[in-house]
Design a protein around this motif. Structure first.
Motif, PDB file in Angstrom:
ATOM      1  N   THR A  27      36.386  44.380  40.050  1.00 42.91           N
ATOM      2  CA  THR A  27      37.276  43.394  40.669  1.00 42.91           C
ATOM      3  C   THR A  27      37.600  42.301  39.655  1.00 42.91           C
ATOM      4  O   THR A  27      36.700  41.777  38.992  1.00 42.91           O
ATOM      5  N   GLU A  28      38.875  41.940  39.564  1.00 43.83           N
ATOM      6  CA  GLU A  28      39.313  40.994  38.544  1.00 43.83           C
ATOM      7  C   GLU A  28      39.879  39.718  39.166  1.00 43.83           C
ATOM      8  O   GLU A  28      40.503  39.758  40.227  1.00 43.83           O
ATOM      9  N   ALA A  29      39.661  38.614  38.481  1.00 41.77           N
ATOM     10  CA  ALA A  29      40.307  37.349  38.827  1.00 41.77           C
ATOM     11  C   ALA A  29      40.990  36.845  37.548  1.00 41.77           C
ATOM     12  O   ALA A  29      40.319  36.367  36.626  1.00 41.77           O
ATOM     13  N   VAL A  30      42.301  36.978  37.488  1.00 39.70           N
ATOM     14  CA  VAL A  30      43.071  36.656  36.288  1.00 39.70           C
ATOM     15  C   VAL A  30      43.716  35.291  36.462  1.00 39.70           C
ATOM     16  O   VAL A  30      44.431  35.045  37.448  1.00 39.70           O
ATOM     17  N   TYR A  31      43.499  34.398  35.494  1.00 39.05           N
ATOM     18  CA  TYR A  31      44.027  33.042  35.624  1.00 39.05           C
ATOM     19  C   TYR A  31      45.505  32.983  35.250  1.00 39.05           C
ATOM     20  O   TYR A  31      45.926  33.512  34.216  1.00 39.05           O
ATOM     21  N   LEU A  84      43.388  37.459  42.326  1.00 35.48           N
ATOM     22  CA  LEU A  84      42.247  38.328  42.613  1.00 35.48           C
ATOM     23  C   LEU A  84      42.764  39.706  42.986  1.00 35.48           C
ATOM     24  O   LEU A  84      43.580  39.847  43.903  1.00 35.48           O
ATOM     25  N   ASN A  85      42.265  40.743  42.286  1.00 37.39           N
ATOM     26  CA  ASN A  85      42.838  42.069  42.489  1.00 37.39           C
ATOM     27  C   ASN A  85      41.769  43.154  42.394  1.00 37.39           C
ATOM     28  O   ASN A  85      40.827  43.065  41.599  1.00 37.39           O
ATOM     29  N   THR A  86      41.943  44.164  43.220  1.00 42.88           N
ATOM     30  CA  THR A  86      41.103  45.371  43.179  1.00 42.88           C
ATOM     31  C   THR A  86      41.881  46.439  42.428  1.00 42.88           C
ATOM     32  O   THR A  86      42.891  46.941  42.935  1.00 42.88           O
TER      33      THR A  86
END
Length: 584
Positions: free
Chosen positions: A142-146, A155-157
């Protein structure tokens, strides 16, 4: 002080009045009375209502987090009446709000969300585990890209394997604010795994960009475990919980301040150690209740005796051996857990992680055995949920894998133990002659020797192979046994440290049961004589004879009553209680 009162003090490490009593009292409310015929979703929603009831009766969650002994008590008692309520409480209090407590409590910009969690107007799931990676949180996807322009995280799966797994997202109309563990990316670089606060749902359902489906049904627990998917969900930058691990400048520059990446990750997962103590507390609590119920039933359930009138089934030595061994395990795990809690609160033990991990693994395994034995010894009555023990079996199945699968956890701990330098001299083979094989001090000596032989065997096995994996794979089973024996040895030492004479036969029974497991090894090494090995069954039976007159006092030390547990077979008149339950 009566013997039972002294045992109550020892069992709860002198904290019963201030840490346990009000939690126990809140469970006497009728909201915890057994409910027949509920569907699993209905049972799950009832668990949310029971959590709200406890929240209203006890100190606020943030106050409980400030006193870990209160948190451990909250883990122990509610599971005795509702497995699902325990699960919800621990995720909300320890994992979700506890993470905020550790990494964002004093931040003014988070006070509105903290107030919702502290007031339980929103429940707090914890989303770390992923479908394809299990508890290997360090590998999560799971990513949280600023996004600098909007000052938000996206926030992306990225794929199906990265779906958050088992966290509570199935009841879509219950407001929830989750802690989501995600891989932080800023300026095109991956910075490691950090916690984020994410609003999952409100009274109108799931929030935009969040998808959730329920997991398959589980026995007993009707909670809304689900699979959760984030589809480019935007969250404010303030929702990143960095604590003292890093800073995030106004221009979006990430600056690490908390050591290397592994140290920052372990800091981000700060609630795991207290979580393992909570899991152990629930496991030992279930063991106490199981053996309490089974022994009260055994004292009242009459059966035929050759050449005599009917006698309680507890009069049979075979029944005593099964249930008194279970009782000995419960007391041993109680004092192992108390020791681990004290060391956690002191925070000065360099091997604290080892101790807590061993305690979690050993207590969940031992109490799994205890619950299974107690259920069987209660016959058909042990099958019914109203008599509790069958539900505790379901609880233990979950606890064995909660906060880290116990076998994987113990293997990791064993590997760390083997990697440490050990300057202790090689112990001599314990002298077997003129020694009382029933003496638990002797058992500690034998266990310490067994722990050393297993460490040596594991190191030899590792050295026999080239390559780290091949060597570790060759050594893993003796290493696991080594770590387990250390836990057993510490538990027995702690049981003896109480100095209680009424507990000494239980200590002897626990030690003898463990010595019997490896009697062949002790005989082969000259640590026991053939005559001692042959006498073990008779010596074990002799401990049962010593324990029998004190059974009521020993189980009264747990602080349990038939009125609290509402299990018909634990009642003084179990026949009348069971008839009342079924309506005859």
């Amino acid at each position: 002080m009566t013997p039972a009162a002294e045992l109550l003090r020892l069992v709860h490490d002198g904290t019963y009045d201030e840490a346990h009593q009000d939690v126990r009292a809140a469970l006497l409310d009728e909201i915890f009375d057994p409910r027949e015929g509920l569907s699993l979703p209905e049972a799950g929603r009832l668990a949310y209502e029971r959590c709200r009831h406890l929240h209203g009766k006890l100190a606020r969650p943030l106050d409980i987090l400030r006193d870990p002994r209160r948190l451990f008590a909250l883990a122990e008692w509610p599971s005795l009446l509702d497995v699902s309520t325990f699960s919800l409480l621990m995720v909300h209090y320890n994992l979700c709000l506890g993470t905020v407590f550790d990494h964002g409590l004093d931040r003014p910009d988070l006070q509105d969300m903290i107030a919702e969690l502290d007031g339980l107007s929103s429940f707090g799931p914890y989303m770390a585990t992923e479908l394809g990676y299990g508890n290997n949180v360090a590998a999560l996807r799971t990513e949280a890209v600023y996004d600098r322009e909007t000052e938000t995280f996206v926030l992306n799966t990225p794929d199906a394997a990265a779906q958050k797994y088992m966290s509570y997202s199935g009841f879509r109309d219950i407001p929830k604010i989750a802690v989501v563990m995600a891989r932080l990316r800023a300026d095109g670089e991956e910075q490691g795994v950090f916690p984020f606060l994410v609003r999952i749902s409100d009274h109108n359902g799931l929030c935009e960009g969040i998808r959730a489906v329920p997991c398959p049904e589980k026995p007993v627990q009707g909670l809304d475990n689900g699979l959760t998917w984030f589809d480019h969900v935007r969250i404010p930058r303030k929702n990143l919980l960095l604590g003292d691990m890093a800073t995030f400048d106004e221009d979006g520059t990430f600056r690490a301040t908390g050591g290397n990446r592994r140290k920052r990750f372990l800091r981000a997962m700060s609630r795991i150690l207290p979580g393992r103590l909570c899991v152990s507390s629930a496991a030992v609590g279930a063991g106490k209740a199981s053996v309490y119920i089974a022994l009260r039933y055994a004292a009242n359930r009459l059966t035929n005796a050759p050449g005599r009138d009917d006698v309680p089934i507890l009069a049979y030595r075979s029944h005593q051996l099964a249930l008194f061994t279970a009782l000995a395990k419960v007391y041993a795990m109680t004092f192992l857990l108390n020791h681990a809690k004290r060391e956690f609160l002191a925070g000065e033990n360099p091997e604290l992680n080892d101790l807590i991990s061993i305690t979690k693994a050993l207590s969940t395994w031992e109490m799994t055995d205890v619950v299974a034995v107690c259920r069987e010894r209660c016959g058909a009555q042990g099958i019914f949920s109203v008599n509790r023990i069958a539900d505790y079996g379901s609880l233990l199945q979950g606890l064995v894998t909660a906060e880290g699968d116990s076998q994987v956890l113990l293997a990791t701990t064993a590997g760390q133990m083997l990697a440490r330098r050990d300057d202790a001299p090689e112990p001599a083979v314990p002298w077997p002659h003129d020694r009382d094989i029933a003496d638990p001090v002797r058992h500690v000596e034998l266990l310490r020797y067994r722990e050393h032989t297993l460490r040596a065997a594991a190191r030899t096995a590792m050295a026999a192979e080239t390559g780290y994996f091949a060597g570790w794979n060759n050594a893993i089973n003796p290493a696991l046994a080594m770590a387990r024996v250390r836990g057993v040895r510490i538990a027995l030492e702690q049981l003896l440290k109480t100095g209680s004479e009424i507990l000494r036969p239980l200590a002897a029974l626990y030690g003898l049961t463990e010595i019997q497991r490896d009697a062949g090894l002790y005989l082969a090494r000259g640590a026991m004589t053939a005559e001692q090995v042959e006498r073990l069954p008779a010596v074990i039976d002799a401990q049962c004879a010593q324990i029998l007159p004190h059974v009521n006092t020993l189980i009264d030390g747990f602080g349990l009553t038939p009125e609290l547990l509402r299990a018909p077979i634990a009642a003084d008149d179990y026949l009348a209680a069971f008839q009342q339950t079924v309506g005859t």
